[in-house]
Design a protein around this motif. Structure first.
Motif, PDB file in Angstrom:
ATOM      1  N   GLY A  64       0.811  -1.217   0.000  1.00 57.40           N
ATOM      2  CA  GLY A  64       0.000   0.000   0.000  1.00 57.40           C
ATOM      3  C   GLY A  64       0.841   1.263   0.000  1.00 57.40           C
ATOM      4  O   GLY A  64       0.430   2.291   0.537  1.00 57.40           O
ATOM      5  N   MET A  65       2.020   1.170  -0.602  1.00 53.76           N
ATOM      6  CA  MET A  65       2.931   2.312  -0.682  1.00 53.76           C
ATOM      7  C   MET A  65       3.035   2.755  -2.136  1.00 53.76           C
ATOM      8  O   MET A  65       2.728   1.985  -3.047  1.00 53.76           O
ATOM      9  CB  MET A  65       4.328   1.921  -0.180  1.00 53.76           C
ATOM     10  CG  MET A  65       4.383   1.460   1.259  1.00 53.76           C
ATOM     11  SD  MET A  65       5.990   0.765   1.726  1.00 53.76           S
ATOM     12  CE  MET A  65       6.935   2.276   1.990  1.00 53.76           C
ATOM     13  N   GLU A  66       3.481   3.971  -2.341  1.00 52.84           N
ATOM     14  CA  GLU A  66       3.750   4.444  -3.688  1.00 52.84           C
ATOM     15  C   GLU A  66       4.949   5.374  -3.666  1.00 52.84           C
ATOM     16  O   GLU A  66       5.305   5.919  -2.633  1.00 52.84           O
ATOM     17  CB  GLU A  66       2.545   5.147  -4.297  1.00 52.84           C
ATOM     18  CG  GLU A  66       2.140   6.402  -3.593  1.00 52.84           C
ATOM     19  CD  GLU A  66       0.902   7.055  -4.210  1.00 52.84           C
ATOM     20  OE1 GLU A  66       0.746   8.263  -3.991  1.00 52.84           O
ATOM     21  OE2 GLU A  66       0.131   6.378  -4.889  1.00 52.84           O
ATOM     22  N   MET A  67       5.566   5.538  -4.813  1.00 52.52           N
ATOM     23  CA  MET A  67       6.718   6.433  -4.931  1.00 52.52           C
ATOM     24  C   MET A  67       6.264   7.780  -5.444  1.00 52.52           C
ATOM     25  O   MET A  67       5.334   7.867  -6.235  1.00 52.52           O
ATOM     26  CB  MET A  67       7.747   5.846  -5.898  1.00 52.52           C
ATOM     27  CG  MET A  67       8.464   4.667  -5.332  1.00 52.52           C
ATOM     28  SD  MET A  67       9.831   4.127  -6.352  1.00 52.52           S
ATOM     29  CE  MET A  67      10.865   5.565  -6.369  1.00 52.52           C
ATOM     30  N   GLN A  68       6.946   8.811  -4.993  1.00 58.89           N
ATOM     31  CA  GLN A  68       6.741  10.151  -5.510  1.00 58.89           C
ATOM     32  C   GLN A  68       8.107  10.715  -5.824  1.00 58.89           C
ATOM     33  O   GLN A  68       9.100  10.310  -5.231  1.00 58.89           O
ATOM     34  CB  GLN A  68       6.059  11.034  -4.477  1.00 58.89           C
ATOM     35  CG  GLN A  68       4.665  10.595  -4.149  1.00 58.89           C
ATOM     36  CD  GLN A  68       4.018  11.528  -3.140  1.00 58.89           C
ATOM     37  OE1 GLN A  68       4.631  12.465  -2.642  1.00 58.89           O
ATOM     38  NE2 GLN A  68       2.769  11.286  -2.838  1.00 58.89           N
ATOM     39  N   TYR A  69       8.156  11.625  -6.742  1.00 60.76           N
ATOM     40  CA  TYR A  69       9.429  12.262  -7.048  1.00 60.76           C
ATOM     41  C   TYR A  69       9.229  13.762  -7.091  1.00 60.76           C
ATOM     42  O   TYR A  69       8.125  14.259  -7.223  1.00 60.76           O
ATOM     43  CB  TYR A  69      10.014  11.745  -8.364  1.00 60.76           C
ATOM     44  CG  TYR A  69       9.328  12.320  -9.580  1.00 60.76           C
ATOM     45  CD1 TYR A  69       9.804  13.482 -10.178  1.00 60.76           C
ATOM     46  CD2 TYR A  69       8.207  11.714 -10.120  1.00 60.76           C
ATOM     47  CE1 TYR A  69       9.173  14.022 -11.275  1.00 60.76           C
ATOM     48  CE2 TYR A  69       7.570  12.249 -11.218  1.00 60.76           C
ATOM     49  CZ  TYR A  69       8.059  13.393 -11.793  1.00 60.76           C
ATOM     50  OH  TYR A  69       7.429  13.937 -12.870  1.00 60.76           O
ATOM     51  N   SER A  70      10.321  14.450  -6.936  1.00 63.59           N
ATOM     52  CA  SER A  70      10.290  15.900  -7.070  1.00 63.59           C
ATOM     53  C   SER A  70      11.603  16.327  -7.709  1.00 63.59           C
ATOM     54  O   SER A  70      12.611  15.630  -7.616  1.00 63.59           O
ATOM     55  CB  SER A  70      10.110  16.577  -5.714  1.00 63.59           C
ATOM     56  OG  SER A  70      11.156  16.223  -4.845  1.00 63.59           O
ATOM     57  N   LEU A  71      11.574  17.448  -8.354  1.00 64.86           N
ATOM     58  CA  LEU A  71      12.786  17.977  -8.948  1.00 64.86           C
ATOM     59  C   LEU A  71      13.705  18.453  -7.843  1.00 64.86           C
ATOM     60  O   LEU A  71      13.257  19.063  -6.870  1.00 64.86           O
ATOM     61  CB  LEU A  71      12.459  19.122  -9.901  1.00 64.86           C
ATOM     62  CG  LEU A  71      11.593  18.745 -11.101  1.00 64.86           C
ATOM     63  CD1 LEU A  71      11.240  19.996 -11.903  1.00 64.86           C
ATOM     64  CD2 LEU A  71      12.312  17.737 -11.975  1.00 64.86           C
ATOM     65  N   GLU A  72      14.965  18.171  -7.978  1.00 62.29           N
ATOM     66  CA  GLU A  72      15.923  18.562  -6.963  1.00 62.29           C
ATOM     67  C   GLU A  72      15.879  20.077  -6.757  1.00 62.29           C
ATOM     68  O   GLU A  72      15.887  20.842  -7.711  1.00 62.29           O
ATOM     69  CB  GLU A  72      17.324  18.135  -7.367  1.00 62.29           C
ATOM     70  CG  GLU A  72      18.346  18.316  -6.277  1.00 62.29           C
ATOM     71  CD  GLU A  72      19.683  17.715  -6.639  1.00 62.29           C
ATOM     72  OE1 GLU A  72      20.663  18.139  -6.041  1.00 62.29           O
ATOM     73  OE2 GLU A  72      19.740  16.849  -7.527  1.00 62.29           O
ATOM     74  N   GLY A  73      15.790  20.462  -5.493  1.00 64.23           N
ATOM     75  CA  GLY A  73      15.742  21.883  -5.177  1.00 64.23           C
ATOM     76  C   GLY A  73      14.359  22.488  -5.257  1.00 64.23           C
ATOM     77  O   GLY A  73      14.177  23.646  -4.932  1.00 64.23           O
ATOM     78  N   HIS A  74      13.370  21.700  -5.680  1.00 68.90           N
ATOM     79  CA  HIS A  74      12.016  22.228  -5.804  1.00 68.90           C
ATOM     80  C   HIS A  74      11.033  21.556  -4.857  1.00 68.90           C
ATOM     81  O   HIS A  74       9.852  21.770  -4.968  1.00 68.90           O
ATOM     82  CB  HIS A  74      11.510  22.071  -7.247  1.00 68.90           C
ATOM     83  CG  HIS A  74      12.277  22.906  -8.207  1.00 68.90           C
ATOM     84  ND1 HIS A  74      12.563  22.502  -9.472  1.00 68.90           N
ATOM     85  CD2 HIS A  74      12.869  24.121  -8.083  1.00 68.90           C
ATOM     86  CE1 HIS A  74      13.274  23.432 -10.092  1.00 68.90           C
ATOM     87  NE2 HIS A  74      13.467  24.415  -9.263  1.00 68.90           N
ATOM     88  N   ALA A  75      11.532  20.749  -3.950  1.00 65.34           N
ATOM     89  CA  ALA A  75      10.644  20.057  -3.020  1.00 65.34           C
ATOM     90  C   ALA A  75      10.456  20.882  -1.755  1.00 65.34           C
ATOM     91  O   ALA A  75      11.277  21.706  -1.405  1.00 65.34           O
ATOM     92  CB  ALA A  75      11.242  18.691  -2.660  1.00 65.34           C
ATOM     93  N   GLY A  76       9.373  20.636  -1.081  1.00 66.85           N
ATOM     94  CA  GLY A  76       9.160  21.253   0.214  1.00 66.85           C
ATOM     95  C   GLY A  76       8.106  22.343   0.183  1.00 66.85           C
ATOM     96  O   GLY A  76       7.686  22.811  -0.870  1.00 66.85           O
ATOM     97  N   SER A  77       7.723  22.719   1.358  1.00 68.67           N
ATOM     98  CA  SER A  77       6.728  23.770   1.510  1.00 68.67           C
ATOM     99  C   SER A  77       7.397  25.132   1.403  1.00 68.67           C
ATOM    100  O   SER A  77       8.620  25.252   1.437  1.00 68.67           O
ATOM    101  CB  SER A  77       6.061  23.638   2.882  1.00 68.67           C
ATOM    102  OG  SER A  77       7.020  23.906   3.894  1.00 68.67           O
ATOM    103  N   LEU A  78       6.592  26.163   1.325  1.00 68.49           N
ATOM    104  CA  LEU A  78       7.140  27.515   1.310  1.00 68.49           C
ATOM    105  C   LEU A  78       7.922  27.784   2.582  1.00 68.49           C
ATOM    106  O   LEU A  78       8.965  28.419   2.555  1.00 68.49           O
ATOM    107  CB  LEU A  78       6.012  28.538   1.158  1.00 68.49           C
ATOM    108  CG  LEU A  78       5.372  28.619  -0.229  1.00 68.49           C
ATOM    109  CD1 LEU A  78       4.217  29.612  -0.215  1.00 68.49           C
ATOM    110  CD2 LEU A  78       6.403  29.016  -1.267  1.00 68.49           C
TER     111      LEU A  78
END
Length: 85
Positions: A60-74
């Motif tokens: 019941g898991m899944e992978m997510q990706y984000s662009l380096e340096g563009h992850a996270g909240s404000l």
């Protein structure tokens, strides 16, 4: 998570939390139980995408990706750059 070893540890933790054995997960995912064991221990030299996605689906898991340096909240980005909100 930054490494395959960290992902293996997360998979092991999730599997245990669900009360499943490596054999249960391996059978349902269509992978060898010794391969899953090596993956969870961070000793898998090759754990392909098909195997990984199958194991994650069973748990019941899944992978997510984000662009380096563009992850996270404000807020986290502001902290990273020394700014306060």
């Amino acid at each position: 998570m930054q490494t395959l070893s960290e992902l293996g540890l997360a998979v092991a933790q999730r599997r245990r939390a669900l009360g499943m054995t490596q054999i249960d997960v391996a059978k349902r995912a269509g992978v060898a139980s010794d391969t899953l064991s090596r993956f969870e221990l961070g000793k898998a030299t090759d754990f392909g995408a098909r195997k990984l996605l199958a194991v994650l689906a069973v748990l019941g898991m899944e992978m997510q990706y984000s662009l380096e340096g563009h992850a996270g909240s404000l807020e986290s980005l502001a902290r990273e750059h020394g700014l306060r909100r």
